[in-house]
Write an enzyme that holds these catalytic residues in place. Structure first.
Site, PDB file in Angstrom:
ATOM      1  N   GLY A 170      32.238  40.643  36.797  1.00 33.93           N
ATOM      2  CA  GLY A 170      31.765  40.152  38.089  1.00 33.93           C
ATOM      3  C   GLY A 170      30.952  38.872  38.050  1.00 33.93           C
ATOM      4  O   GLY A 170      30.070  38.673  38.886  1.00 33.93           O
ATOM      5  N   GLU A 189      35.198  27.722  37.727  1.00 33.97           N
ATOM      6  CA  GLU A 189      35.401  28.796  38.709  1.00 33.97           C
ATOM      7  C   GLU A 189      34.118  29.004  39.514  1.00 33.97           C
ATOM      8  O   GLU A 189      34.144  29.150  40.737  1.00 33.97           O
ATOM      9  CB  GLU A 189      35.791  30.114  38.016  1.00 33.97           C
ATOM     10  CG  GLU A 189      37.141  30.083  37.328  1.00 33.97           C
ATOM     11  CD  GLU A 189      37.547  31.460  36.805  1.00 33.97           C
ATOM     12  OE1 GLU A 189      37.392  32.447  37.528  1.00 33.97           O
ATOM     13  OE2 GLU A 189      38.040  31.536  35.659  1.00 33.97           O
ATOM     14  N   HIS A 198      41.999  32.335  40.325  1.00 31.41           N
ATOM     15  CA  HIS A 198      42.823  32.588  39.144  1.00 31.41           C
ATOM     16  C   HIS A 198      42.524  31.514  38.095  1.00 31.41           C
ATOM     17  O   HIS A 198      42.401  30.339  38.446  1.00 31.41           O
ATOM     18  CB  HIS A 198      44.309  32.574  39.532  1.00 31.41           C
ATOM     19  CG  HIS A 198      45.202  32.896  38.374  1.00 31.41           C
ATOM     20  ND1 HIS A 198      45.296  34.166  37.853  1.00 31.41           N
ATOM     21  CD2 HIS A 198      46.003  32.111  37.616  1.00 31.41           C
ATOM     22  CE1 HIS A 198      46.135  34.157  36.820  1.00 31.41           C
ATOM     23  NE2 HIS A 198      46.573  32.913  36.667  1.00 31.41           N
TER      24      HIS A 198
END
Ligand code: GAR
Length: 218
Positions: free
Chosen positions: A12, A175, A110
């Site tokens: 997470g 990300e 992704h």
């Protein structure tokens, strides 16, 4: 306030970054109303709970049929009345019915420059192919795995001496930069989807194609 539900399966870190961004006011008028996982041992659940965000677990193993799991998951999600559902390392293939139910309000991150390398082991495959650029993609979700209209991408160079771990770390840093930005754009109502392409109203060129600052890494 736009209500966000985040789905996770593991550590997470993207979720943690979104929580941090939310607390810092970086998500605009959006708040994270729940974090849900498909396994009770998802480490990210503890991070969310420590931030006083309601958490829930819908064990996929309790549902032999994928459709039944997705229905139970959707019922739990919908109880939180989300405007946006954010997949953050949620490692389940979703049924077409589930994806259609959340059309236009379901996003995923992704670790590759899609449409290259959907699926697993993206960093290993990028190294094996010898690509010079790798990265990550935030996209609206369609029933195809790791596919859908692209909201934002960040590219990183593949450097001499990279192994999977080093490359993964460089991508993950991106990300963590790109996901809060994409969520903010959604929350601000700046995303429009036409003919399979996403337009971001008012985005600067340097925001729309995100590339890392080079920091002298070798
Ligand atoms: C992230 O790298 C994310 O892009 C990837 O799983 C990792 C989860 O890490 N997602 C996919 O591969 C989806 N196909 P996190 O739990 O630390 O955010």
């Amino acid at each position: 306030m736009k209500r966000i539900v985040i789905l996770i399966s593991g550590r997470g870190s993207n979720m943690a970054r979104l929580i941090e961004a939310s607390l810092a006011g970086e998500l605009g008028q959006a708040g994270i109303v729940a974090v849900l996982a498909n396994r009770a041992d998802a480490a990210g659940l503890r991070i969310a709970a420590a931030a006083n965000i309601p958490t829930g677990v819908i064990e996929h193993r309790a549902y032999p049929r994928r459709e039944d799991f997705d229905q139970a998951l959707a019922a739990t999600i919908d109880a939180h009345a989300p405007d946006l559902v954010v997949l953050a390392g949620f490692m389940r293939i979703l049924t077409e019915g589930f994806v259609r139910h959340y059309e236009g309000r379901l996003v995923n991150i992704h670790p590759s420059l899609l449409p290259l390398f959907p699926g697993l082991d993206t960093h290993r495959r990028a190294l094996a192919e010898g690509v010079r650029l790798h990265g990550c993609t935030v996209h609206f979700v369609t029933p195809l795995l790791d596919h859908g209209p692209i909201i934002a991408q960040a590219a990183v160079p593949v450097l001499d001496g990279d192994d999977e771990e080093r490359l993964a770390a460089r991508v993950l840093a991106e990300e963590h930069r790109v996901y809060p930005l994409a969520v903010r754009w959604f929350a601000e109502g700046r995303l429009t989807l036409a003919a399979g392409r996403v337009r971001v109203a008012g985005a600067q060129r340097e925001e729309a194609l995100i590339a890392p600052l080079l920091n002298g890494e070798t």
